[in-house]
Structure formats: C-alpha cells, structure tokens
Scaffold this motif. Structure first.
Motif, PDB file in Angstrom:
ATOM      1  N   LYS A   7       0.848  -1.191   0.000  1.00  0.00           N
ATOM      2  CA  LYS A   7       0.000   0.000   0.000  1.00  0.00           C
ATOM      3  C   LYS A   7       0.880   1.236   0.000  1.00  0.00           C
ATOM      4  O   LYS A   7       2.111   1.164   0.123  1.00  0.00           O
ATOM      5  N   LEU A   8       0.252   2.398  -0.144  1.00  0.00           N
ATOM      6  CA  LEU A   8       0.886   3.647   0.190  1.00  0.00           C
ATOM      7  C   LEU A   8      -0.145   4.527   0.866  1.00  0.00           C
ATOM      8  O   LEU A   8      -1.358   4.314   0.719  1.00  0.00           O
ATOM      9  N   ILE A   9       0.324   5.497   1.621  1.00  0.00           N
ATOM     10  CA  ILE A   9      -0.555   6.353   2.414  1.00  0.00           C
ATOM     11  C   ILE A   9      -0.422   7.778   1.898  1.00  0.00           C
ATOM     12  O   ILE A   9       0.668   8.346   1.873  1.00  0.00           O
ATOM     13  N   ILE A  10      -1.538   8.330   1.455  1.00  0.00           N
ATOM     14  CA  ILE A  10      -1.558   9.674   0.879  1.00  0.00           C
ATOM     15  C   ILE A  10      -2.489  10.552   1.697  1.00  0.00           C
ATOM     16  O   ILE A  10      -3.632  10.192   1.961  1.00  0.00           O
ATOM     17  N   TYR A  11      -1.985  11.708   2.108  1.00  0.00           N
ATOM     18  CA  TYR A  11      -2.833  12.734   2.679  1.00  0.00           C
ATOM     19  C   TYR A  11      -3.283  13.627   1.520  1.00  0.00           C
ATOM     20  O   TYR A  11      -2.471  14.018   0.673  1.00  0.00           O
ATOM     21  N   SER A  12      -4.563  13.925   1.469  1.00  0.00           N
ATOM     22  CA  SER A  12      -5.071  14.654   0.308  1.00  0.00           C
ATOM     23  C   SER A  12      -6.311  15.453   0.669  1.00  0.00           C
ATOM     24  O   SER A  12      -7.176  14.988   1.417  1.00  0.00           O
ATOM     25  N   SER A  13      -6.396  16.659   0.112  1.00  0.00           N
ATOM     26  CA  SER A  13      -7.605  17.471   0.246  1.00  0.00           C
ATOM     27  C   SER A  13      -8.517  17.307  -0.968  1.00  0.00           C
ATOM     28  O   SER A  13      -9.492  18.036  -1.117  1.00  0.00           O
ATOM     29  N   GLU A  14      -8.201  16.340  -1.829  1.00  0.00           N
ATOM     30  CA  GLU A  14      -9.003  16.064  -3.014  1.00  0.00           C
ATOM     31  C   GLU A  14     -10.397  15.588  -2.629  1.00  0.00           C
ATOM     32  O   GLU A  14     -10.598  15.003  -1.558  1.00  0.00           O
ATOM     33  N   GLY A  15     -11.376  15.834  -3.497  1.00  0.00           N
ATOM     34  CA  GLY A  15     -12.743  15.383  -3.257  1.00  0.00           C
ATOM     35  C   GLY A  15     -12.865  13.868  -3.302  1.00  0.00           C
ATOM     36  O   GLY A  15     -11.995  13.160  -3.821  1.00  0.00           O
ATOM     37  N   ALA A  16     -13.973  13.367  -2.777  1.00  0.00           N
ATOM     38  CA  ALA A  16     -14.176  11.924  -2.660  1.00  0.00           C
ATOM     39  C   ALA A  16     -14.167  11.238  -4.016  1.00  0.00           C
ATOM     40  O   ALA A  16     -13.627  10.130  -4.165  1.00  0.00           O
TER      41      ALA A  16
END
Length: 334
Positions: A7-16
């Motif tokens: 896996k990888l873990i991404i922090y994002s303010s992108e929409g659902a």
C-alpha cells in the motif's frame, strides 16, 4: 518491493470522487491499495503531519493538495524529498519528450531552485460560483457588481486568513488584479466567512447564498452534475492560473518508498492525468490530455494571458496576506 509493502498512504484534500477514481485505477493496475487521509482543508493535514513528526511517527508517503502550506510550512521544516530522482519514465526524464508533452516545455516545480513541490495541473481559477436561479449572468460581469445592494449578506467567502482557496484568491486579487480598497468595500457587504467548502457549495446550490468566492471547484462540480442550479464565472477584471489541489510532494522517511515511486510515475502518465482531468475538471499541465466535455471557461485558452500564481516567491508571502485579510474580514468571522 512495492507489492511487499502492499500500500501507500496519501494525505489529500481532493474530493471523494477523485480519491475513489485514483484508488480504483491504481488497485486495478498494480494490486496496491491507496490509504487516504482526507480533509476539506490542506492546512489541517499539514498540521497533522507536524503532530505525527513530533511524536516520532512517520505515517505518510505523499501529500496531494494546495501549494501554499507546502511552500510556507512543509518545505521550511525540511521534511520533503525531491521527486525527480524517483522519476523513471522517458516522458518524465527525456528532455525532448518533456518539452513536447508538458505545458511550458517542462515539469513545473513551484520552488524552482530546490524542486520539491511538483505541480501537475494549471487552469484558470474559478473565482466565483453562483446560483443561476438567483442571479443572472449580466448581474455579475465584474467584481464591482458584487458591491450592489442585492448581494449584501448573500456572499460566502472561503476563509482568506488560513491556507486554502480563499487565501490564494485574496492574495492575488488584492495585490495583482484588484486592490485592498476593493477588499474593504467587499467586507461592507457582510459576507459569511466559511471553512467548510462542502457546506459552502450546498448553501449556494440551495440559494441560501447567491454567490461563493473562491469555492472548491470539485464540490461545486458535484452539485452541478447532480442538476443543482450552480455555475462558475470569471469577472472581466481577469483571473490567474492555479493548480488547485494538483500538487504533490513526497515525504522524507516515508513508510512505503517503493509504492510511492510507482505511484508518482503512474500519476503523471497520460492515462492517469486523463482520469484526473475528467473527474476533477482541472486541466493537466500535460498537453496530450483530452479535455472532453469540460467547459471552455475551465480551460487555458490559446493566446490568452494568465497570471501564473504558483510561484514560491508569491506563496511565501502568504503569512503576511493572512494578517491583512484578518484585519479586513476578521470582524465577520464567527
């Protein structure tokens, strides 16, 4: 090696919708999961990274979001790695291909000298969203129109005192397109200052407020697709190119470095930039991407002049801009 990480873990303010589209495509292509930590505001995610670091936790591989916090907070903290050593594909590394495939003839780094913040979108900003049942297009041709009595207490402004779309709008408009005098007049209209950009879109769609300044485009677009009477417009005074949330940084000491390397290269391919463009309606800096049925108002136009706002020397002045915005709009914040 990436499959061992799993896996990888991404922090994002992108929409659902955007998060889901990328997650599904990445899983299908590589069998790897993307674990998203999301928030409507990039500043909240930035502070989460700092909180984790202070606790000795290294939880995030990459951050996809707006650029302001990346420049003013993450980069000075020394926790960003340069993406270029991770790039493997000829379309990202071979100068001839890069020149032909990318807007401006190069991969665009907001911090031109250190090259840690990679921007992959560039489109005219959507400074205003409005309810088409409440407002006729002729009534909002200019920023000056928003000073009319009709719009008193009927405007929502994305919070200009913290990192986000409202702060970017305030900084560019007050310094390069309009001026501080205009901002002071706008404050007399008693706009509501809002942090929740999803609620902002909802209230405009319902007609509770007529106009939203510096909305989150993906939220307005979702309501638009659902048939709500909402649309964007650009005042005659002009606009600027922005990347919105289309920026990526990779974090030092990331837990899944191999999965991150695969994701970074994959994200910048024609296939994935096409997916991202259609879902987010943000134009890619990559030039071979079909824009489909996206409105021309949301696309760079040949020969048009745009102010390029994604520059470190502009963004680094954000803290000063927040203070000025608070002086003007602070009394309206609840």
């Amino acid at each position: 090696a990436a499959q061992k990480e799993g896996k990888l873990i991404i922090y994002s303010s992108e929409g659902a919708e955007g998060r889901q589209a990328l997650s599904e495509a990445f899983k299908k292509r590589y069998g790897l999961n993307i674990e998203y930590v999301s928030s409507g505001r990039s500043s909240m995610l930035t502070q989460k990274i700092f909180t984790e670091r202070r606790a000795g936790l290294y939880m995030v591989d990459a951050f996809i979001s707006g650029s302001t916090g990346m420049v003013s907070e993450l980069k000075p903290a020394g926790i960003l790695d340069r993406p270029e050593p991770e790039l493997l594909l000829p379309e990202l590394t071979e100068p001839g291909q890069v020149k032909n495939l990318w807007f401006g003839g190069e991969l665009y780094f907001i911090d031109e000298t250190t090259r840690t913040i990679l921007s992959f979108t560039a489109y005219p900003s959507f400074p205003i969203a409005y309810n088409t049942a409440m407002v006729k297009p002729a009534e909002i041709q200019s920023y000056q129109n928003l000073l009319m009595p009709k719009f008193k207490e009927k405007i929502i402004l994305s919070n200009p005192t913290v990192a986000g779309s409202g702060a970017k709008w305030f900084q560019i408009q007050s310094n390069y397109i309009m001026n501080l005098g205009y901002m002071k007049e706008l404050a007399k209209q008693n706009p509501i200052i809002m942090d929740d950009l999803r609620l902002m879109a909802d209230w405009i769609a319902r007609g509770k407020y007529y106009v939203g300044i510096a909305p989150k485009p993906v939220e307005i677009t979702e309501f638009q697709r659902a048939g709500a009477p909402v649309d964007f417009f650009t005042p005659v005074e002009g606009t600027y190119l922005t990347s919105g949330g289309g920026n990526i940084v990779i974090i030092k000491n990331r837990p899944n470095p191999n999965a991150t390397r695969i994701f970074l290269n994959w994200l910048l391919t024609k296939e994935v930039q096409s997916i991202y463009t259609q879902v987010s309606e943000r134009q890619s800096r990559r030039l071979d991407i079909s824009t489909g049925d996206i409105s021309p108002l949301k696309l760079r136009q040949p020969g048009a002049k745009y102010f390029e706002s994604e520059k470190e020397d502009i963004l680094i002045k954000s803290d000063e801009s927040y203070k000025v915005a608070k002086e003007i709009f602070g009394s309206l914040m609840k």
